[in-house]
Enzyme design. Structure first.
Site, PDB file in Angstrom:
ATOM      1  N   CYS A 131       0.813  -1.227   0.000  1.00 14.68           N
ATOM      2  CA  CYS A 131       0.000   0.000   0.000  1.00 14.68           C
ATOM      3  C   CYS A 131       0.847   1.278   0.000  1.00 14.68           C
ATOM      4  O   CYS A 131       0.551   2.231  -0.731  1.00 14.68           O
ATOM      5  CB  CYS A 131      -0.939   0.000   1.202  1.00 14.68           C
ATOM      6  SG  CYS A 131      -0.177  -0.589   2.728  1.00 14.68           S
ATOM      7  N   HIS A 239      -2.918   6.154   4.560  1.00 13.99           N
ATOM      8  CA  HIS A 239      -1.502   6.351   4.854  1.00 13.99           C
ATOM      9  C   HIS A 239      -1.083   7.730   4.343  1.00 13.99           C
ATOM     10  O   HIS A 239      -1.475   8.147   3.240  1.00 13.99           O
ATOM     11  CB  HIS A 239      -0.661   5.296   4.149  1.00 13.99           C
ATOM     12  CG  HIS A 239      -0.801   3.913   4.695  1.00 13.99           C
ATOM     13  ND1 HIS A 239      -1.506   3.601   5.840  1.00 13.99           N
ATOM     14  CD2 HIS A 239      -0.291   2.731   4.239  1.00 13.99           C
ATOM     15  CE1 HIS A 239      -1.428   2.294   6.071  1.00 13.99           C
ATOM     16  NE2 HIS A 239      -0.704   1.740   5.106  1.00 13.99           N
TER      17      HIS A 239
HETATM   18  O1  3JN Z   1       0.954  -2.298   7.703  1.00 10.95           O
HETATM   19  C1  3JN Z   1       0.479  -1.748   6.696  1.00 10.95           C
HETATM   20  O2  3JN Z   1       0.074  -0.589   6.718  1.00 10.95           O
HETATM   21  C2  3JN Z   1       0.435  -2.495   5.433  1.00 10.95           C
HETATM   22  C3  3JN Z   1       0.561  -3.945   5.665  1.00 10.95           C
HETATM   23  C4  3JN Z   1       0.794  -4.785   4.699  1.00 10.95           C
HETATM   24  C5  3JN Z   1       1.001  -6.203   4.944  1.00 10.95           C
HETATM   25  C6  3JN Z   1       0.636  -6.771   6.166  1.00 10.95           C
HETATM   26  C7  3JN Z   1       0.869  -8.102   6.421  1.00 10.95           C
HETATM   27  C8  3JN Z   1       1.459  -8.901   5.475  1.00 10.95           C
HETATM   28  C9  3JN Z   1       1.560  -7.019   3.959  1.00 10.95           C
HETATM   29  C10 3JN Z   1       1.888  -6.437   2.625  1.00 10.95           C
HETATM   30  O3  3JN Z   1       0.959  -6.111   1.872  1.00 10.95           O
HETATM   31  O4  3JN Z   1       3.060  -6.282   2.306  1.00 10.95           O
HETATM   32  C11 3JN Z   1       1.815  -8.360   4.241  1.00 10.95           C
HETATM   33  C12 3JN Z   1       2.484  -9.239   3.271  1.00 10.95           C
HETATM   34  O5  3JN Z   1       1.836  -9.719   2.350  1.00 10.95           O
HETATM   35  O6  3JN Z   1       3.693  -9.444   3.413  1.00 10.95           O
END
Ligand code: 3JN
Length: 332
Positions: A131, A239
């Protein structure tokens, strides 16, 4: 695609999964069959969508034995690692929201406003970027094309919805004086936590390295120097990012601003005299990326500062994936 596609939403009961459905409906995405899938824990639950009740089915090795054209996945990296190749082998094109495939050389990593040409190169899996990376790319791509980017310093202010329902609960309860700490190692209410995802050996968090690596892949340029500090803040949605950029070529600020204003998916909100700049609460529920505080960084040659805000669950996840699926329809 001449006929309407059969769709699967994997992780349909999650925060992003639910937003996939909302965005598909808003954009009138065409479909013949729709299958909602989730882990055994959530299987059996009912979801009402466009006047029909769906029963969420358990995701198994056989889920894609039926004909599925496009599968939108937001079920975590482990699930995607196992099931995306199965879905792809059976003929579906997977658009995956996890980090599992993003850096795989055989998997396009796509922001439709930035590198739509990559979509056609897919071999059954397309990755949705992180994101924080998505919103930065929408703002930076026009600058890279016009002036060349030499160096980027990202500092993020990320909403708790990025951690899903647990993060939201931690902040809701924390604001009432009850620090649950179910999503974070510290209280999130009243704090800024310079810690998103796990710490790595190099001292960075995984979220920071995602931003660095994905920026190189999406802009297709490993020469750009990139550093990042990602911070969780007590904000529910959207964000915000301070982005400091060093450009290769000199620029006129008015021209740079006009370039951003004319760029797809980007809205300039920048009138300091009226206290106008992008805000998390204004961006929530929107699909565009908002940019403001556009000003010269006088400390370096050709430097510029930006403040970039977007809804992390919509443009940062669900909307971006559905936009990829819309482009897929044109080539399937
Ligand atoms: O923390 C955030 O604001 C975004 C989080 C993304 C996220 C959370 C857990 C696992 C991800 C990601 O999209 O990179 C993942 C992941 O797939 O590694």
């Amino acid at each position: 695609m001449k006929r309407k596609p059969n769709l699967a939403v994997v992780g349909a009961t999650g925060l992003v999964g639910g937003t996939f459905l909302k965005v598909l409906a808003e954009r009138n995405f065409p479909y013949e069959q729709l299958y909602l899938m989730a882990s055994a824990n959530s299987a059996g639950s009912k979801i009402e969508f466009q006047g029909r009740e769906y029963t969420v089915e358990e995701l198994t090795e056989h889920s894609f034995d039926k004909p599925v054209d496009i599968a939108l996945f937001s079920a975590g990296g482990g699930t995607s690692e196992k099931f995306s190749p199965i879905a792809a082998k059976k003929g579906a094109v997977v658009v995956d929201n996890s980090s599992a495939w993003r850096m795989d050389a055989n998997v396009p990593l796509v922001v439709p406003e930035v590198n739509p040409q990559e979509i056609a190169k897919h071999k059954g899996i397309i990755a949705n970027p992180n994101c924080s990376t998505i919103q930065a790319m929408v703002a930076l791509k026009p600058l890279h094309d016009r002036y060349g980017i030499k160096r980027i310093v990202y500092s993020t202010y990320q909403a708790v919805s990025g951690t899903g329902l647990k993060g939201i609960r931690d902040l809701e309860e924390g604001l009432k004086g009850n620090d649950l700490k179910i999503a974070y190692p510290h209280a999130i209410a009243g704090n800024c936590l310079p810690h998103i995802d796990v710490f790595l050996e190099n001292g960075y968090t995984k979220e920071e390295m995602k931003m660095i690596n994905e920026t190189h892949k999406i802009l297709d340029d490993d020469r750009i120097a990139v550093t990042a500090t990602t911070v969780r803040v007590p904000v529910f949605d959207s964000h915000s990012e301070s982005i400091n950029v060093e450009l290769e070529k000199p620029f006129e600020l008015a021209e740079l601003r006009a370039l951003l204003a004319a760029s797809p998916g980007l809205v300039v909100v920048d009138d300091p005299a009226k206290n106008e700049y992008p805000l998390a609460r204004d961006a929530a529920g929107r699909d565009e990326v908002f940019v403001g505080r556009i000003r010269r960084d006088f400390s370096v040659e050709n430097g510029v500062n930006l403040w970039v805000v977007a809804d992390n669950i919509r443009k940062g996840a669900a909307t971006n994936a559905v936009q990829i699926a819309e482009k897929l329809l044109e080539i399937l």
